[in-house]
Design a protein around this motif. Structure first.
Motif, PDB file in Angstrom:
ATOM      1  N   GLN A   1      -4.864   3.904  -3.737  1.00 26.68           N
ATOM      2  CA  GLN A   1      -4.954   2.239  -3.385  1.00 26.68           C
ATOM      3  C   GLN A   1      -2.759   1.509  -2.773  1.00 26.68           C
ATOM      4  OE1 GLN A   1      -7.302  -0.601  -1.924  1.00 26.68           O
ATOM      5  NE2 GLN A   1      -8.262   1.433  -1.434  1.00 26.68           N
ATOM      6  N   THR A   2      -2.220   1.761  -4.231  1.00 29.07           N
ATOM      7  CA  THR A   2      -1.049   1.279  -4.444  1.00 29.07           C
ATOM      8  C   THR A   2      -0.157   1.546  -3.163  1.00 29.07           C
ATOM      9  OG1 THR A   2      -1.462   0.555  -6.492  1.00 29.07           O
ATOM     10  CG2 THR A   2       1.136   1.049  -6.239  1.00 29.07           C
ATOM     11  N   LEU A   3      -1.020   3.672  -2.720  1.00 33.22           N
ATOM     12  CA  LEU A   3       0.252   4.021  -2.202  1.00 33.22           C
ATOM     13  C   LEU A   3       0.070   3.365  -0.503  1.00 33.22           C
ATOM     14  CD1 LEU A   3       0.162   7.947  -3.497  1.00 33.22           C
ATOM     15  CD2 LEU A   3       2.115   6.117  -3.553  1.00 33.22           C
ATOM     16  N   LEU A   4      -1.363   3.246  -0.583  1.00 39.36           N
ATOM     17  CA  LEU A   4      -1.998   2.629   1.277  1.00 39.36           C
ATOM     18  C   LEU A   4      -1.087   1.738   1.393  1.00 39.36           C
ATOM     19  CD1 LEU A   4      -3.721   3.580   3.046  1.00 39.36           C
ATOM     20  CD2 LEU A   4      -5.257   2.369   1.696  1.00 39.36           C
ATOM     21  N   ARG A   5      -1.196   0.502   0.445  1.00 41.00           N
ATOM     22  CA  ARG A   5      -0.527  -0.993  -0.052  1.00 41.00           C
ATOM     23  C   ARG A   5       0.433  -0.569   1.140  1.00 41.00           C
ATOM     24  NH1 ARG A   5      -3.943  -5.151  -0.928  1.00 41.00           N
ATOM     25  NH2 ARG A   5      -2.777  -6.347   0.308  1.00 41.00           N
ATOM     26  N   GLN A   6       0.974   0.268   0.449  1.00 39.23           N
ATOM     27  CA  GLN A   6       2.925   1.025   0.708  1.00 39.23           C
ATOM     28  C   GLN A   6       3.035   1.302   1.695  1.00 39.23           C
ATOM     29  OE1 GLN A   6       5.255   0.720  -2.357  1.00 39.23           O
ATOM     30  NE2 GLN A   6       4.147  -0.620  -4.280  1.00 39.23           N
ATOM     31  N   GLY A   7       2.007   1.867   2.562  1.00 38.86           N
ATOM     32  CA  GLY A   7       2.603   2.671   3.179  1.00 38.86           C
ATOM     33  C   GLY A   7       2.908   4.022   3.144  1.00 38.86           C
TER      34      GLY A   7
ATOM     35  N   LEU B   1      -2.276  -6.133   6.983  1.00 35.91           N
ATOM     36  CA  LEU B   1      -2.714  -6.216   5.919  1.00 35.91           C
ATOM     37  C   LEU B   1      -2.011  -7.135   5.486  1.00 35.91           C
ATOM     38  CD1 LEU B   1      -3.887  -2.593   3.860  1.00 35.91           C
ATOM     39  CD2 LEU B   1      -4.649  -4.670   4.812  1.00 35.91           C
ATOM     40  N   GLU B   2      -0.791  -7.435   6.278  1.00 32.41           N
ATOM     41  CA  GLU B   2       1.111  -8.227   5.791  1.00 32.41           C
ATOM     42  C   GLU B   2       0.974  -9.273   5.393  1.00 32.41           C
ATOM     43  OE1 GLU B   2       3.787  -7.853   8.866  1.00 32.41           O
ATOM     44  OE2 GLU B   2       4.237  -5.460   9.379  1.00 32.41           O
ATOM     45  N   GLY B   3       0.976  -9.899   3.973  1.00 32.27           N
ATOM     46  CA  GLY B   3       1.200 -11.136   3.632  1.00 32.27           C
ATOM     47  C   GLY B   3      -0.114 -11.421   2.556  1.00 32.27           C
ATOM     48  N   LEU B   4      -1.029 -10.036   2.690  1.00 31.67           N
ATOM     49  CA  LEU B   4      -2.739 -10.347   1.998  1.00 31.67           C
ATOM     50  C   LEU B   4      -2.680 -10.115   0.439  1.00 31.67           C
ATOM     51  CD1 LEU B   4      -5.084  -8.578   4.659  1.00 31.67           C
ATOM     52  CD2 LEU B   4      -4.131 -10.997   5.120  1.00 31.67           C
ATOM     53  N   ALA B   5      -3.795  -9.871  -0.082  1.00 35.82           N
ATOM     54  CA  ALA B   5      -3.587 -10.491  -1.604  1.00 35.82           C
ATOM     55  C   ALA B   5      -3.034  -9.136  -1.859  1.00 35.82           C
ATOM     56  CB  ALA B   5      -5.225 -11.024  -2.348  1.00 35.82           C
ATOM     57  N   ASP B   6      -2.812  -8.483  -3.490  1.00 33.67           N
ATOM     58  CA  ASP B   6      -3.131  -7.034  -3.881  1.00 33.67           C
ATOM     59  C   ASP B   6      -4.328  -6.436  -4.229  1.00 33.67           C
ATOM     60  OD1 ASP B   6       0.017  -7.276  -3.520  1.00 33.67           O
ATOM     61  OD2 ASP B   6       0.310  -7.851  -5.299  1.00 33.67           O
ATOM     62  N   ASP B   7      -5.037  -7.470  -4.701  1.00 39.40           N
ATOM     63  CA  ASP B   7      -6.255  -7.008  -5.888  1.00 39.40           C
ATOM     64  C   ASP B   7      -7.277  -6.696  -3.956  1.00 39.40           C
ATOM     65  OD1 ASP B   7      -7.078  -9.734  -4.796  1.00 39.40           O
ATOM     66  OD2 ASP B   7      -7.657 -10.125  -6.708  1.00 39.40           O
TER      67      ASP B   7
ATOM     68  N   ARG C   1       3.104  -5.710  -7.337  1.00 42.65           N
ATOM     69  CA  ARG C   1       4.278  -6.485  -7.513  1.00 42.65           C
ATOM     70  C   ARG C   1       4.988  -6.284  -8.140  1.00 42.65           C
ATOM     71  NH1 ARG C   1       3.507  -9.785 -10.888  1.00 42.65           N
ATOM     72  NH2 ARG C   1       4.793 -11.100 -10.355  1.00 42.65           N
ATOM     73  N   ARG C   2       5.349  -5.313  -8.246  1.00 40.65           N
ATOM     74  CA  ARG C   2       6.546  -3.903  -9.049  1.00 40.65           C
ATOM     75  C   ARG C   2       6.698  -2.740  -8.673  1.00 40.65           C
ATOM     76  NH1 ARG C   2       8.484  -7.788 -13.512  1.00 40.65           N
ATOM     77  NH2 ARG C   2      10.302  -6.378 -12.713  1.00 40.65           N
ATOM     78  N   PRO C   3       7.488  -2.766  -6.844  1.00 39.52           N
ATOM     79  CA  PRO C   3       7.804  -1.563  -6.212  1.00 39.52           C
ATOM     80  C   PRO C   3       8.530  -0.556  -7.511  1.00 39.52           C
ATOM     81  CG  PRO C   3       8.273  -3.476  -5.266  1.00 39.52           C
ATOM     82  CD  PRO C   3       7.763  -3.524  -5.931  1.00 39.52           C
ATOM     83  N   GLU C   4       9.067  -1.043  -8.121  1.00 41.72           N
ATOM     84  CA  GLU C   4      10.106  -0.227  -8.922  1.00 41.72           C
ATOM     85  C   GLU C   4       9.044   0.625  -9.810  1.00 41.72           C
ATOM     86  OE1 GLU C   4      10.628  -4.606 -11.448  1.00 41.72           O
ATOM     87  OE2 GLU C   4      10.377  -3.394  -8.773  1.00 41.72           O
ATOM     88  N   TRP C   5       8.006   0.040 -10.355  1.00 40.09           N
ATOM     89  CA  TRP C   5       7.556   1.387 -11.435  1.00 40.09           C
ATOM     90  C   TRP C   5       6.749   2.556 -10.564  1.00 40.09           C
ATOM     91  CZ3 TRP C   5       5.935  -3.520 -14.405  1.00 40.09           C
ATOM     92  CH2 TRP C   5       6.762  -4.531 -14.587  1.00 40.09           C
ATOM     93  N   LEU C   6       6.835   2.538  -9.321  1.00 37.55           N
ATOM     94  CA  LEU C   6       5.560   3.365  -9.013  1.00 37.55           C
ATOM     95  C   LEU C   6       6.476   4.847  -9.215  1.00 37.55           C
ATOM     96  CD1 LEU C   6       3.304   3.797  -6.699  1.00 37.55           C
ATOM     97  CD2 LEU C   6       4.981   3.059  -4.680  1.00 37.55           C
ATOM     98  N   PRO C   7       7.560   4.860  -8.747  1.00 36.80           N
ATOM     99  CA  PRO C   7       7.854   6.952  -9.238  1.00 36.80           C
ATOM    100  C   PRO C   7       7.446   6.386 -10.411  1.00 36.80           C
ATOM    101  CG  PRO C   7       9.474   4.987  -8.256  1.00 36.80           C
ATOM    102  CD  PRO C   7       8.374   3.451  -8.519  1.00 36.80           C
ATOM    103  N   TRP C   8       7.579   5.725 -11.614  1.00 32.18           N
ATOM    104  CA  TRP C   8       7.214   5.917 -12.872  1.00 32.18           C
ATOM    105  C   TRP C   8       5.031   6.271 -12.730  1.00 32.18           C
ATOM    106  CZ3 TRP C   8       9.619   7.203 -16.622  1.00 32.18           C
ATOM    107  CH2 TRP C   8      10.730   7.031 -17.664  1.00 32.18           C
TER     108      TRP C   8
ATOM    109  N   ILE D   1      -9.604  -4.154  -1.801  1.00 35.63           N
ATOM    110  CA  ILE D   1     -10.039  -2.754  -2.245  1.00 35.63           C
ATOM    111  C   ILE D   1      -9.582  -2.532  -0.209  1.00 35.63           C
ATOM    112  CG2 ILE D   1     -11.581  -0.957  -2.101  1.00 35.63           C
ATOM    113  CD1 ILE D   1     -10.750  -2.587  -4.375  1.00 35.63           C
ATOM    114  N   VAL D   2      -8.907  -1.764  -0.030  1.00 32.26           N
ATOM    115  CA  VAL D   2      -8.659  -1.480   1.502  1.00 32.26           C
ATOM    116  C   VAL D   2      -8.984  -0.071   1.974  1.00 32.26           C
ATOM    117  CG1 VAL D   2      -6.587  -1.353   2.965  1.00 32.26           C
ATOM    118  CG2 VAL D   2      -6.465  -3.185   0.960  1.00 32.26           C
ATOM    119  N   SER D   3      -9.603  -0.069   3.196  1.00 30.75           N
ATOM    120  CA  SER D   3      -9.221   1.419   4.038  1.00 30.75           C
ATOM    121  C   SER D   3      -8.577   1.087   5.549  1.00 30.75           C
ATOM    122  CB  SER D   3     -11.337   1.703   3.686  1.00 30.75           C
ATOM    123  OG  SER D   3     -11.700   1.879   2.868  1.00 30.75           O
ATOM    124  N   VAL D   4      -8.430   2.121   5.462  1.00 32.69           N
ATOM    125  CA  VAL D   4      -7.716   1.748   6.723  1.00 32.69           C
ATOM    126  C   VAL D   4      -7.912   3.178   8.265  1.00 32.69           C
ATOM    127  CG1 VAL D   4      -5.500   2.460   7.856  1.00 32.69           C
ATOM    128  CG2 VAL D   4      -5.723   1.372   6.289  1.00 32.69           C
ATOM    129  N   GLN D   5      -8.962   2.742   8.901  1.00 33.64           N
ATOM    130  CA  GLN D   5      -9.528   3.863   9.786  1.00 33.64           C
ATOM    131  C   GLN D   5      -9.168   3.465  11.486  1.00 33.64           C
ATOM    132  OE1 GLN D   5     -13.495   3.357   9.479  1.00 33.64           O
ATOM    133  NE2 GLN D   5     -14.079   2.680   7.543  1.00 33.64           N
TER     134      GLN D   5
END
Length: 373
Positions: A211-217, A327-333, A153-160, A335-339
């Protein structure tokens, strides 16, 4: 706490405070996070005379009413009175107090300058508590998990989170697939081997980070593979097939920790990881079943992580899609796999899966229907 509050937008102010404190005061320049600051410190400089003064517990963070009024003397008196009332400082309190909001209340934005003024006074006039500079693998694994979830939800924290994941890989895993218990800033050297809880916490952190990296491409597979390698090492070093749980100790004494106290147990973390591996269609299903049996007769209040894992196994929603556009517009929680080889999406809730879905709109409708239930 961040893992909890970051899931609720109405508590963003709490999440922001947690991240600000940890990143400003506990971060090592190389990316890890120190263990703690001491609870005791020297009292404010104004209270120190010629005689030697002992450290006092809470001296860094407690306030007296007269200290607050003096620090805020330049503000309108009516605003100061509102501040005192909002933060629980009353005329009846003669002792020091920790400033706190009434339960359920969010900060009043008009009082923010007063709060900042007190922070400035504290920074400039009070000796800071000493820091424990060791970087503990288990605690950093838990922080990586919390940061990774919050960053959805707060991508500015991802670099940490990215810096911390790199730190774990480079500093806590110098031999590749083996984890150290802790790390100290140079010139200190630590070579204690990691414990079961270190492995379990770091694996969980890497799974959520991936998972977070995957959701953010972003590229995520290397981190998933790193978690898998650590899981293999944890299984080799700590799995006790006789009991069906992970153990700490040596060949003479083995302890199979199950109780979640101030820190989660190794097996509580491990069973959640095993559930996650099963949701990603990898891992050792036998170990998951053995851990479920290990916890079956235990009191839920003593091992909440295990019972959360059991709930997630039966209720968490897993989505497999051909590409991220689905996945656009779907919930953050989720569990995602991309095939990429797939042309349809698949949705499972727990161990039950629905029919293939051939359009993103149908995927969203299916998920809405599951959430409604």
């Amino acid at each position: 706490l961040l893992n909890l509050y970051s899931r609720h937008p109405e508590y963003d102010w709490v999440s922001e405070g947690i991240v600000a404190y940890v990143t400003q005061h506990l971060a090592d320049p190389q990316g890890g996070f120190y263990a703690a600051e001491d609870a005791d410190s020297l009292p404010p400089a104004s209270a120190i005379g010629k005689e030697e003064v002992a450290k006092e517990e809470g001296a860094w963070c407690v306030w007296r009413e007269e200290e607050i009024r003096q620090a805020l003397h330049s503000f309108d008196s009516r605003l100061v009175e509102r501040f005192l009332q909002a933060y629980g400082v009353t005329k009846q309190q003669q002792q020091q107090t920790v400033l706190h909001l009434a339960r359920g209340e969010a900060p009043d934005p008009t009082l923010a300058p007063l709060r900042q003024a007190l922070l400035t006074v504290r920074q400039g006039g009070r000796p800071r508590p000493s820091r424990d500079h060791k970087v503990i693998a288990a605690w950093n694994g838990l922080w990586l998990q919390a940061l990774s979830v919050a960053a959805r939800r707060r991508p500015e924290w991802l670099p940490w989170a990215q810096r911390l994941a790199e730190f774990i890989r480079l500093q806590l895993m110098p031999e590749g697939n083996v984890l150290l218990r802790c790390w100290y800033p140079p010139p200190a050297v630590a070579n204690l081997p990691g414990l079961a809880e270190d492995y379990a916490a770091v694996i969980g952190g890497l799974l959520d980070f991936s998972q977070t990296l995957l959701r953010q491409g972003q590229a995520h597979s290397d981190w998933l593979h790193l978690a898998s390698r650590l899981q293999a090492t944890m299984d080799r070093l700590f799995w006790d097939d006789r009991v069906g749980a992970y153990a700490t100790g040596d060949h003479l004494v083995k302890l199979h920790h199950a109780y979640d106290g101030a820190e989660p147990s190794a097996n509580g973390l491990a069973i959640r990881n095993q559930v996650r591996w099963s949701q990603l269609k990898v891992g050792d299903g036998d170990k998951l079943e053995r851990l479920l049996a290990f916890y079956k007769e235990r009191e839920p209040l003593s091992c909440p992580l295990a019972w959360l894992a059991r709930w997630e196994l039966e209720n968490a929603i897993q989505v497999t899609v051909p590409n991220l556009q689905w996945l656009e517009g779907l919930a953050d929680d989720l569990i995602v796999s991309v095939q990429p080889e797939l042309s349809q999406a698949h949705v499972c809730r727990g161990r039950s899966c629905g029919p293939p879905l051939d359009h993103p709109a149908k995927l969203k409708a299916s998920l809405d229907n599951l959430v409604a239930k």
